[in-house]
Design a protein around this motif. Structure first.
Motif, mmCIF file in Angstrom:
data_model
loop_
_atom_site.group_PDB
_atom_site.id
_atom_site.type_symbol
_atom_site.label_atom_id
_atom_site.label_comp_id
_atom_site.label_asym_id
_atom_site.label_seq_id
_atom_site.Cartn_x
_atom_site.Cartn_y
_atom_site.Cartn_z
ATOM 1 N N ALA A 50 6.713 -4.255 -10.401
ATOM 2 C CA ALA A 50 5.429 -4.044 -9.731
ATOM 3 C C ALA A 50 4.683 -2.842 -10.279
ATOM 4 O O ALA A 50 3.455 -2.864 -10.398
ATOM 5 C CB ALA A 50 5.657 -3.869 -8.228
ATOM 6 N N TYR A 51 5.402 -1.773 -10.605
ATOM 7 C CA TYR A 51 4.748 -0.504 -10.926
ATOM 8 C C TYR A 51 5.073 0.024 -12.326
ATOM 9 O O TYR A 51 4.570 1.082 -12.703
ATOM 10 C CB TYR A 51 5.178 0.567 -9.906
ATOM 11 N N ALA A 102 0.848 -1.183 0.000
ATOM 12 C CA ALA A 102 0.000 0.000 0.000
ATOM 13 C C ALA A 102 0.884 1.232 0.000
ATOM 14 O O ALA A 102 1.990 1.229 0.515
ATOM 15 C CB ALA A 102 -0.900 -0.001 1.232
ATOM 16 N N ASP A 103 0.377 2.325 -0.599
ATOM 17 C CA ASP A 103 1.218 3.495 -0.815
ATOM 18 C C ASP A 103 1.862 4.002 0.463
ATOM 19 O O ASP A 103 3.061 4.257 0.510
ATOM 20 C CB ASP A 103 0.388 4.616 -1.457
ATOM 21 N N ALA A 114 1.948 2.245 -6.636
ATOM 22 C CA ALA A 114 1.033 2.111 -7.769
ATOM 23 C C ALA A 114 0.419 3.456 -8.125
ATOM 24 O O ALA A 114 0.072 4.259 -7.248
ATOM 25 C CB ALA A 114 -0.063 1.110 -7.442
ATOM 26 N N GLY A 115 0.288 3.702 -9.426
ATOM 27 C CA GLY A 115 -0.356 4.925 -9.882
ATOM 28 C C GLY A 115 0.546 6.125 -9.928
ATOM 29 O O GLY A 115 0.102 7.229 -10.273
ATOM 30 N N ARG A 116 1.822 5.969 -9.600
ATOM 31 C CA ARG A 116 2.762 7.080 -9.638
ATOM 32 C C ARG A 116 3.881 6.773 -10.619
ATOM 33 O O ARG A 116 4.232 5.604 -10.829
ATOM 34 C CB ARG A 116 3.378 7.318 -8.254
#
Length: 488
Positions: A358-359, A205-206, A315-317
């Protein structure tokens, strides 16, 4: 040396394999049941005996097939129950450890807070005057804080080398890092009475990814250099192709070969390209260990700041740190979506390839890491991830405890046999700190032992790696340094 390999998905994988075996047995059983019996009335006696013997054998095979399916169903039920029991026990134990970890982490944070308060109290009473004098003398304020830290650590100095290599301490550190929010609550003086949010069951988690290795690396930066690194992503890294390319090498296919290549002299990131006769391409990327423990090293961005940035990926960055450089290196080398991508890394390189898998933008088939702080980094559904670490490796512990679907191989090296250090002592702030099981010599020994372990779980990564590279010919090799804008 002892070695233990584990994966949360082993039980489910075994059940799936048994289901596949049952499908094949069912197909064979159906063929046997549907067979026709030849007419032997017109045959010679010898031919008739042969036919009847074959029919009898088929009858026996049909019965044996039915018995095998029944036995297989029993085994499947037992395996499924064992897997359920293991998973349930693991979840119960994990919940207990999470609770205990929160208490321990809060206690550690409170202890650190108390030590800092005692250290500040031991300073001369005119602390504001000291800070003002330090400012007038243009002496960095962290020097005063370093003096306070030195007072805290002085009693521990004689036992520090052994402590940092002790598996119990390393495991406790990983647990405390995973419980970073509780540790910060203790450090803030909130105490156990303060209600704390439980840690999420899904690692990566972030907020957790940012608060684990990043926080510890920041503290190490302050102690080692007296000033904090730049904020993650403030000055992005870039992969710069080296003037001299590395040698074109055969595909990696074992732990020993992988670590031998990772620990050899070479560029921070190495990309090898392999091509099959049908034109399909396989990429193998090697990301080596940290080149400098300095903060904002003018000669390389493969430094402590990149370590902090790798821990901040989420995630998302956009990717930051050397993880971004790994992705850039693949793009620069010519990798395309749909190509097979296999990543290998040691220490910071392991954190970089794990975060890139992963990202990042590429679908990564396999990730193999050694001594990498990646416990909080998630694993993609289509990725086979294997983490080799030592129970006395402080660096690996900085990632917290492992979660998700990563296969973890943990070994206990002979620390008494380690006599050399990883980095040149000249100019390296942490060169004199004993990091025990993180030494390359220890991982080289472990890698060699794993190659002869004869363990299916240990070998699972190489089954996929070699299947993808079998028949592929090496074509090009490209080396990359990790830089930041403005560096020479």
């Amino acid at each position: 040396m002892t070695t233990t390999a584990w994966s949360p998905s082993v039980g489910a994988d075994l059940v799936a394999m048994l289901d596949d075996a049952d499908v094949e047995l069912e197909r064979a059983h159906g063929i046997l049941r549907a067979r026709t019996v030849p007419v032997v009335a017109q045959s010679s006696p010898a031919a008739a005996r042969g036919v009847l013997h074959a029919v009898a054998l088929a009858d026996e095979a049909e019965v044996a097939c039915a018995q095998a399916r029944a036995r297989l169903a029993e085994v499947r039920s037992a395996v499924a129950f064992a897997a359920w029991s293991y998973t349930t026990s693991e979840q119960l134990a994990s919940a207990a450890i999470e609770t205990l970890g929160g208490v321990v982490a809060t206690g550690l944070g409170t202890l650190v807070l108390g030590g800092l308060l005692l250290s500040v109290a031991a300073l001369p009473a005119n602390l504001p005057g000291i800070l003002l004098a330090a400012g007038l003398a243009q002496t960095p304020v962290p020097d005063v804080l370093l003096d306070a830290a030195a007072r805290v650590l002085a009693p521990l100095a004689p036992m520090l080398p052994d402590l940092l290599s002790d598996p119990a301490f390393v495991d406790a550190l990983a647990l405390a890092i995973e419980s970073a929010d509780e540790a910060l609550a203790g450090l803030a003086g909130l105490g156990l009475a303060q209600p704390l949010e439980p840690l999420p069951s899904q690692r990566g988690a972030d907020d957790e990814a940012l608060s684990t290795g990043a926080g510890v690396a920041l503290a190490l930066a302050l102690v080692a250099t007296g000033h904090a690194p730049r904020l993650p992503g403030a000055s992005p890294t870039r992969a710069a192709e080296t003037a001299t390319p590395p040698a074109v090498q055969p595909p990696i296919g074992s732990y020993g070969t992988a670590f031998e290549r990772l620990s050899a002299d070479g560029p921070a990131i190495e990309v090898q390209r392999y091509e099959h006769p049908d034109g399909s391409v396989v990429w193998q990327v090697l990301a080596r260990g940290t080149e400098s423990f300095a903060v904002d090293d003018p000669s390389t961005a493969y430094d402590l700041t990149a370590n902090v940035e790798n821990a901040a990926n989420a995630a998302g960055r956009p990717l930051v740190g050397s993880a971004a450089a790994v992705e850039q290196a693949l793009v620069a080398a010519g990798a395309q979506e749909g190509d097979v991508v296999q990543l290998f890394g040691y220490s910071q390189g392991g954190a970089a390839v794990a975060a890139a898998a992963a990202y990042g933008r590429f679908a990564v088939d396999t990730v193999v890491t050694f001594g990498a702080p990646i416990g909080a980094t998630p694993v993609g559904d289509a990725t086979t991830a294997v983490a080799v670490q030592h129970d006395s490796d402080l660096v690996a512990a900085l990632g917290g405890r492992h979660g998700g679907d990563r296969i973890v191989i943990e070994a206990s090296p002979d620390l008494d046999a380690l006599t050399t250090t990883r980095y040149d002592p000249d100019g390296q702030p942490l060169a004199d700190v004993a990091v025990g099981g993180h030494h390359p010599e220890a991982y080289a020994d472990t890698a060699a032992r794993l190659d002869v372990a004869d363990d299916d779980l240990v070998e699972v990564a190489w089954v996929e790696v070699t299947a993808a590279t079998d028949g592929a010919l090496p074509t090009t090799a490209t080396g990359f340094a990790v830089e930041r804008p403005g560096q020479p």
